[in-house]
Enzyme design. Structure first.
Site, PDB file in Angstrom:
ATOM      1  N   LYS A   1     -29.453 -40.051   4.410  1.00  0.00           N
ATOM      2  CA  LYS A   1     -28.505 -41.176   4.395  1.00  0.00           C
ATOM      3  C   LYS A   1     -27.924 -41.398   5.785  1.00  0.00           C
ATOM      4  O   LYS A   1     -27.529 -40.427   6.458  1.00  0.00           O
ATOM      5  CB  LYS A   1     -27.351 -40.861   3.429  1.00  0.00           C
ATOM      6  CG  LYS A   1     -27.789 -40.693   1.974  1.00  0.00           C
ATOM      7  CD  LYS A   1     -28.015 -42.027   1.308  1.00  0.00           C
ATOM      8  CE  LYS A   1     -28.289 -41.855  -0.176  1.00  0.00           C
ATOM      9  NZ  LYS A   1     -28.535 -43.146  -0.831  1.00  0.00           N
TER      10      LYS A   1
ATOM     11  N   LYS B   1     -34.715 -48.611  -9.231  1.00  0.00           N
ATOM     12  CA  LYS B   1     -34.005 -47.623 -10.019  1.00  0.00           C
ATOM     13  C   LYS B   1     -34.152 -48.045 -11.477  1.00  0.00           C
ATOM     14  O   LYS B   1     -33.348 -48.816 -12.003  1.00  0.00           O
ATOM     15  CB  LYS B   1     -32.530 -47.595  -9.607  1.00  0.00           C
ATOM     16  CG  LYS B   1     -32.299 -47.101  -8.182  1.00  0.00           C
ATOM     17  CD  LYS B   1     -30.876 -47.334  -7.766  1.00  0.00           C
ATOM     18  CE  LYS B   1     -30.396 -46.349  -6.717  1.00  0.00           C
ATOM     19  NZ  LYS B   1     -31.217 -46.241  -5.527  1.00  0.00           N
TER      20      LYS B   1
HETATM   21 MG   LIG Z   1     -30.834 -46.479  -1.532  1.00  0.00          MG
END
Ligand SMILES: [Mg+2]
Length: 313
Positions: free
Chosen positions: A134, A238
């Site tokens: 990240k 997702k």
């Molecule tokens: Mg992402």
């Protein structure tokens, strides 16, 4: 008509996950049990409100309104409850059919910041070859220095993908992409906010490193919309919050879809459905799937014995 039972869970991250959205400490969700007199199947509702799905409380209210369910009711679950639609439709499908276990390549999520430097090796020793990290959390010069240290330390066979969670501005996104091109990063995920679609389209044409949309395409409606608008970069999907799995299958039949399947930190129940039923039923390229997240938890919810998982709640 199947009987509906449900139980709630709360998963605590071993260490909070730090992203541009903030710190994430507990993942709440709902396990579904559908049964008749002969057979049981399992489903899971794992909402992610920050990505535009229903809240946990809305999902809970929906479950509380049901004693039994049939196919017609599932098909009518409204679009503002995408995680519920996924949970019930996947449970229904697993009730009707059994799928063989598949072995798929995983991308493993590293801790944010310089903690990644100490974390990749044990995952590598367990066979991990694709890593996700990240960014968009700390000042850019600090992050770029950590990045250089990380790519220098990683073996050359390792693949690295970056995820900014919409946390970069135009200039920083360009700086990052220059670095990505230099080091052969697999892709940069969601550099800018979803409303900056045109700018991300420009970035995707300017650099070699592909751009992946994630927050921009959280639901099926958004996936279809970005495809219509001409996005031919990577789509992060997702499935657990996208909505209907059967409609997702139809979307995957569009030509030229380059897709990365991704986790929302669901338990083994939704993971098994996505990996054994959904992914093998469509062809969306060969990228490692983003389900290498179980090392972030220290609980019983990764186990494949779903009866004892249920009993542990
Ligand atoms: Mg992402």
């Amino acid at each position: 008509m199947l009987k509906v039972e449900f139980r709630c869970y709360q998963r605590s991250f071993k260490q909070p996950l730090h992203t541009h959205h903030g710190l994430w400490e507990v993942r709440p969700g709902i396990i579904l049990k559908l049964s008749d007199r002969h057979q049981t199947s399992w489903g899971e509702i794992a909402p992610l409100e920050a990505f535009g799905s229903e809240s946990f409380d809305q999902a809970l209210q929906f479950c509380q309104s049901l004693r039994t369910i049939d196919r017609a009711t599932i098909v009518q679950i409204p679009a503002h409850l995408p995680a519920c639609r996924f949970g019930f439709e996947s449970a229904w499908e697993s009730f009707e059919a059994h799928a063989p276990v598949r072995k798929l390549n995983h991308s493993n999520l590293l801790p944010t910041g310089n903690m990644a430097l100490g974390a990749w090796r044990s995952l590598w020793n367990q066979g991990a070859r694709t890593f996700k990290w990240k960014i968009g959390v700390a000042p850019i010069q600090q992050e770029l220095a950590n990045f250089e240290a990380l790519v220098t330390a990683l073996p050359s066979q390792a693949q690295l993908r970056l995820d900014a969670n919409g946390g970069l501005n135009w200039n920083d996104a360009n700086l990052w992409l220059q670095k990505c091109d230099r080091y052969g990063v697999e892709f940069l995920e969601q550099p800018l906010l979803p409303q900056q679609f045109d700018a991300m389209l420009q970035l995707s044409q300017r650099y070699q490193t592909p751009i992946a949309l994630d927050e921009s395409v959280a639901t099926l409606e958004q996936l279809e919309c970005c495809y219509e608008l001409g996005w031919r970069g990577i789509f992060v999907v997702k499935a657990a919050i996208a909505g209907s799995p059967s409609r997702l299958r139809s979307f995957c039949q569009n030509p030229g879809i380059d897709m990365v399947w991704s986790s929302v930190f669901e338990t083994a129940i939704a993971q098994r459905y996505i990996q054994n039923y959904l992914i093998p039923s469509v062809s969306t390229g060969k990228r490692a799937i983003g389900f290498g997240v179980n090392h972030w938890f220290n609980d019983d919810l990764n186990q494949l014995d779903f009866t004892s998982l249920w009993q542990s709640l």
